[in-house]
Write an enzyme that holds these catalytic residues in place. Sequence first.
Site, PDB file in Angstrom:
ATOM      1  N   ASP A 154       0.871  -1.068  -0.377  1.00 59.10           N
ATOM      2  CA  ASP A 154       0.156  -0.218   0.119  1.00 59.10           C
ATOM      3  C   ASP A 154       0.994   1.474   0.350  1.00 59.10           C
ATOM      4  O   ASP A 154       0.253   1.677   1.104  1.00 59.10           O
ATOM      5  CB  ASP A 154      -1.066   0.027   1.744  1.00 59.10           C
ATOM      6  CG  ASP A 154      -1.968   0.617   1.207  1.00 59.10           C
ATOM      7  OD1 ASP A 154      -2.082   1.471  -0.045  1.00 59.10           O
ATOM      8  OD2 ASP A 154      -2.700   1.534   2.003  1.00 59.10           O
ATOM      9  N   ILE A 155       1.701   1.484  -0.948  1.00 64.59           N
ATOM     10  CA  ILE A 155       2.885   2.117  -1.394  1.00 64.59           C
ATOM     11  C   ILE A 155       2.294   3.695  -1.747  1.00 64.59           C
ATOM     12  O   ILE A 155       1.611   3.483  -2.985  1.00 64.59           O
ATOM     13  CB  ILE A 155       3.846   1.836  -2.006  1.00 64.59           C
ATOM     14  CG1 ILE A 155       4.434   0.596  -1.925  1.00 64.59           C
ATOM     15  CG2 ILE A 155       5.023   2.413  -2.061  1.00 64.59           C
ATOM     16  CD1 ILE A 155       5.072   0.835  -0.522  1.00 64.59           C
ATOM     17  N   GLU A 156       1.840   4.599  -1.095  1.00 58.28           N
ATOM     18  CA  GLU A 156       1.168   5.768  -1.252  1.00 58.28           C
ATOM     19  C   GLU A 156       2.010   7.053  -1.284  1.00 58.28           C
ATOM     20  O   GLU A 156       2.111   8.404  -1.073  1.00 58.28           O
ATOM     21  CB  GLU A 156      -0.313   5.940   0.043  1.00 58.28           C
ATOM     22  CG  GLU A 156      -1.449   5.274  -0.056  1.00 58.28           C
ATOM     23  CD  GLU A 156      -2.278   4.602   0.623  1.00 58.28           C
ATOM     24  OE1 GLU A 156      -2.275   5.910   0.726  1.00 58.28           O
ATOM     25  OE2 GLU A 156      -2.484   3.812   0.992  1.00 58.28           O
ATOM     26  N   GLY A 157       3.207   7.012  -1.135  1.00 60.10           N
ATOM     27  CA  GLY A 157       4.670   8.007  -0.995  1.00 60.10           C
ATOM     28  C   GLY A 157       5.707   7.760  -1.160  1.00 60.10           C
ATOM     29  O   GLY A 157       5.905   6.392  -1.735  1.00 60.10           O
TER      30      GLY A 157
END
Length: 465
Positions: A154-157
């Site tokens: 859940d890579i959000e940055g």
Amino acid sequence: MLFTRVSAALAAFATYASAFDVNSNANYASYYGQNSAKNQKSLGEYCRDAIEDVIILAFMNGFPNILLNFASACETTFEGSTLLSCPTMAKDIQYCQLQGKAVILSMGGASGAYGFTSDSEATSFADTMWNTFFKGSTDQRPFGDAVLDGVDLDIEGGGSTGYPAFIKQLRTHYASDSSKSYYITSAPQCPFPDAYLGPTLDNAWFDMVYVQFYNNYCGLNAYPSAFNFGDWDNWAKTKSVNKDVKIYIGAPGSPTAASSGYVDGAALKAIYDDISSNYSSLGGIMTWDISQSRTSGIATEIRAALGAGEAGKGVPIEHDNSEVSSEEPTSSTTSSTTSIEDPNEPTSSAPPNDINAFEQLPPDASESSSNSPAEPINGSSERTNDTSGGCPVDGASCSGSQQGCNGQKFALCANGKWSLIPCAPGTTCTINNSGVVCDWPNGSTTDTCAVTGGGSLRKRLGYTE
């Protein structure tokens, strides 16, 4: 008391429950661990029925220096370490797996410090993951002898450096163990391609992709005009390394689980039925999060829409007591044949796993050793505010990796423009030396207007997705 089970016993137990089928188009996945609805129960409680097929533990929000945060679900840290030690969750993970459910650990999330600087660092961390959460070995394993079923990104940055190398090395470890199936999953936002995961999705193997069709223009509430499942189906069939990858319809578990995108159970079923008749890549439905979806009742509606669950029939699974060892006997282990420890029954060493009553206490009444939302995620109360950038305004100009707070909204600088996203109900945006987080005020001073250029900010869905 946490039982220690030998591998042979676990293999025998597993035959009593139907196994998770990754190739089905009617699976139901949900995230667990951040107590978004503030009434989160124990993990084991959610595994007593056949509603969910996959449970994703949220989150490992720090790596390669491992940092875990499961709200109030995890108890203590290892002595002399900040790494969580979660014996109750370990027991529940094994119980869930014996009920036929897949249990996956999500890396990333809304807040923390994570990312790789090189492929070599990512490859090395894959070895660490295998030793810490899978079939490898190391002195400190947060879930003891429980072996997870996979990882979720859940890579959000930040950047995309290292993730394909990480997946390649982890799958090498997966291949070394033929006793069970392991999975790689991800949770991109619906705009295609995903801003952070796009390059990784094109260059690495994924088994399941939980597309977040909420908090964006392409959300479920925009169906059918702007709803873009077709873009993801096309990616699955033309660009994905795994041409059999399954795409899930990601949905909020209740109206308060996301700022936009919620649709009721009847509308979600209609969308699912339409997608299933037109796109073969469909794998099922995902919700954020399990506390929201169970409280609202939509989880039961989703299960009904998808058909009878393959995982977990909510019945006791028996085992031969000769295959089980424990450091101390429990009051229930008096016969040679007994059922697996009910995750709701108290033992001599732990309180009942009914978190409902616990969650009614003030945030500071939780165990001091728990990395709960009442504390900054990095464990520090220091705040390193930089308000020189002024108050972030949605759509206004920003630069680089700036992040900030505006009351109960947190701000992400994306493509030179501020994007403001609401914190979960009851939480307020604040800055500490780990970056920007949405946290419980707990009587402390909150940052209503602040900007910083450092750290990595991830979007807030529910509490920390």
